[in-house]
Design an enzyme around this catalytic site. Structure first.
Site, PDB file in Angstrom:
ATOM      1  N   HIS A   1       0.841  -1.392   0.134  1.00 41.28           N
ATOM      2  CA  HIS A   1       0.004  -0.005   0.004  1.00 41.28           C
ATOM      3  C   HIS A   1       0.931   1.242   0.005  1.00 41.28           C
ATOM      4  O   HIS A   1       2.093   1.232  -0.240  1.00 41.28           O
ATOM      5  CB  HIS A   1      -0.880   0.039   1.253  1.00 41.28           C
ATOM      6  CG  HIS A   1      -0.257  -0.093   2.576  1.00 41.28           C
ATOM      7  ND1 HIS A   1       0.537   0.757   3.123  1.00 41.28           N
ATOM      8  CD2 HIS A   1      -0.295  -1.207   3.514  1.00 41.28           C
ATOM      9  CE1 HIS A   1       0.931   0.320   4.171  1.00 41.28           C
ATOM     10  NE2 HIS A   1       0.678  -1.021   4.448  1.00 41.28           N
TER      11      HIS A   1
ATOM     12  N   HIS B   1       3.988   1.498   2.261  1.00 36.29           N
ATOM     13  CA  HIS B   1       5.205   0.708   1.600  1.00 36.29           C
ATOM     14  C   HIS B   1       5.831   1.565   0.427  1.00 36.29           C
ATOM     15  O   HIS B   1       7.229   1.530   0.514  1.00 36.29           O
ATOM     16  CB  HIS B   1       4.918  -0.653   0.985  1.00 36.29           C
ATOM     17  CG  HIS B   1       4.370  -1.663   1.925  1.00 36.29           C
ATOM     18  ND1 HIS B   1       2.930  -2.156   1.907  1.00 36.29           N
ATOM     19  CD2 HIS B   1       4.912  -2.499   3.104  1.00 36.29           C
ATOM     20  CE1 HIS B   1       2.632  -2.834   3.122  1.00 36.29           C
ATOM     21  NE2 HIS B   1       3.752  -3.077   3.577  1.00 36.29           N
TER      22      HIS B   1
END
Ligand code: PAF
Length: 288
Positions: free
Chosen positions: A34, A37
């Site tokens: 997501h 990250h």
């Protein structure tokens, strides 16, 4: 982007990059990539020539009643997103590749004290699992820098300590928490929230902001502030696991002499456990 399952293949590709004089950055993940990250990957790409992301849902860091089986696994989407965002190498090893044929006999890493507080007290064994896998990943990749989110602040401190204690040659960098517009910290576990829970979820961050304001305005009764914070969470529909105001380095409960603080909280919304933290520095107490 190259994508490999075998550590020996990753090592060959990394050796080639090192021969070319490239610096190497590592972003360890459990997948379900997501925006949080991607913020780690972006920082990694800014600072290093060659970026490595690992995806490994680490069984050792889940307790027997936790969400290991249900943890979102979205490998095909993850690979596509990482390729689009400029990752150079994706390493996604099997459990056997990481731990050998008998994971129960594998060597484990334990970081005393830091791994026993807060999340460690609520999730026995969790940080041993994290420390064990991160030590392996750091060793497999031998990156110049490895990037971890500060949302998992206790995990970040623990990894920084293990890298220092074990003399690992990788700098451990922390990246600020990425938040939704309403303040909720980005996390793979947000996907578990129902629509109603999602509406209530920002109260965790807002409670931490309220505590920060109280401390900034001079309040120093930390246990009283924390107790009021837990009440606020309960009123917002959470079941608090812990909420503590601590020394930002040791994670011991803060005293009046501490100037660098972190407010750590974990709370359940329905079956979903959310964590968050805010750090703040306060002025020294003026001499009498
Ligand atoms: O923060 C995570 O996603 C995990 O704890 C980590 C660091 C990848 C180790 O499995």
């Amino acid at each position: 982007m190259r994508s490999v399952r075998r550590i020996s293949d990753a090592r060959d590709l990394l050796a080639e990059q090192r021969r070319r004089g490239c610096s190497i950055g590592l972003v360890p993940t459990m997948g379900n990539i997501h925006a949080g990250h991607l913020a780690l990957l972006e920082r990694c790409r800014e600072e290093c020539d060659y970026s490595v992301v690992t995806i490994f849902v680490n069984p050792l860091q889940f307790g027997p009643n936790e969400d290991y089986a249900a943890y979102p696994r979205t490998f095909d989407e993850d690979r596509e997103i990482l390729a689009r965002h400029g990752c150079n190498l994706l390493l996604h090893p099997s459990a056997e590749e990481v731990y050998g044929e008998r994971p129960e006999l594998t060597t484990r890493v334990h970081v005393p004290e830091l791994s026993e507080r807060w999340c460690g007290a609520s999730r026995p064994g969790h940080f041993d699992g994290v420390a064990t896998v991160v030590t392996r990943l750091l060793n497999f990749v031998q990156a110049d820098t490895a990037y971890f989110g500060l949302k998992d602040y206790q995990q970040f401190l623990l990894i920084r300590k293990l890298a220092a204690d074990l003399g690992l040659n990788t700098r451990i960098a922390g990246v600020e928490t990425l938040r939704e517009d309403d303040g909720l910290a980005r996390s793979s576990r947000n996907a578990y929230l129902s629509a109603i829970e999602r509406q209530a979820a920002p109260a965790l961050y807002l409670t931490l902001c309220g505590i920060t304001e109280e401390i900034r305005s001079g309040e120093r009764d930390y246990s009283g502030i924390a107790a009021r914070g837990r009440e606020r969470l309960t009123l917002a529909g959470f079941k608090p696991d812990y909420l503590g105001i601590c020394n930002a380095h040791t994670l011991r409960p803060a005293g009046i002499e501490d100037q660098e603080l972190v407010i750590l909280a974990a709370a359940f919304l329905g079956g979903t456990r959310l964590i968050d933290n805010l750090r703040l520095a306060i002025d020294p107490i003026p001499a009498a």
